[in-house]
Design an enzyme around this catalytic site. Structure first.
Site, short mmCIF file in Angstrom:
data_model
loop_
_atom_site.label_atom_id
_atom_site.label_comp_id
_atom_site.label_asym_id
_atom_site.label_seq_id
_atom_site.Cartn_x
_atom_site.Cartn_y
_atom_site.Cartn_z
N CYS A 1 6.04 0.55 1.43
CA CYS A 1 6.25 -0.82 1.90
C CYS A 1 6.73 -0.73 3.33
O CYS A 1 6.31 0.16 4.06
CB CYS A 1 7.24 -1.57 0.99
N ARG B 1 0.48 -7.76 7.58
CA ARG B 1 1.13 -6.55 8.10
C ARG B 1 0.27 -5.32 7.78
O ARG B 1 0.13 -4.43 8.61
CB ARG B 1 2.53 -6.41 7.52
#
Length: 128
Positions: free
Chosen positions: A82, A11
């Site tokens: 995050c 990611r």
């Protein structure tokens, strides 16, 4: 300040899709990647690894100790990020518990990647 991202490396580098449809992949310019699960004990994922190992993981990622030459002896602010602001908390706890930073030096970017990656006007990086 240095931004440390708790998302998976896929990611972070934009090679794996984001779980939220339409959200761009990649990371903030200058950010470093410490997937939060790397800080956890592989035999008991409810616990951190020994703090010496946690410290080594952060240092290897580029978060220098406070009194290192790289830091010039000046505490360096760290912003934990995050996907949505939740697993960034694991990084914040790890940074403080392993002794690399004090709680005053650590912030959590509450909006994290949903906020940054969801804004088409913010720059992103998708390579190493």
């Amino acid at each position: 300040a240095i931004v440390v991202d708790a998302r998976s490396s896929g990611r972070f580098f934009g090679t794996e899709p984001e779980p939220r449809p339409g959200l761009r992949g990649g990371h903030m310019p200058g950010a470093v990647n410490v997937p939060f699960f790397t800080l956890l004990d592989p035999n008991d994922m409810t616990k951190f690894r020994p703090m010496e190992e946690v410290r080594d993981i952060f240092v290897e990622a580029g978060i220098a100790p406070l009194l290192s030459e790289e830091g010039g002896g000046v505490p360096r602010k760290v912003i934990c990020s995050c996907g949505s602001g939740v697993t960034a908390a694991a990084l914040a706890v790890g940074l403080e518990e392993c002794g690399l930073r004090t709680k005053e030096d650590i912030s959590i970017y509450d909006g994290s990647w949903i906020d940054w990656g969801g804004d088409d006007d913010t720059p992103i990086v998708t390579t190493d």
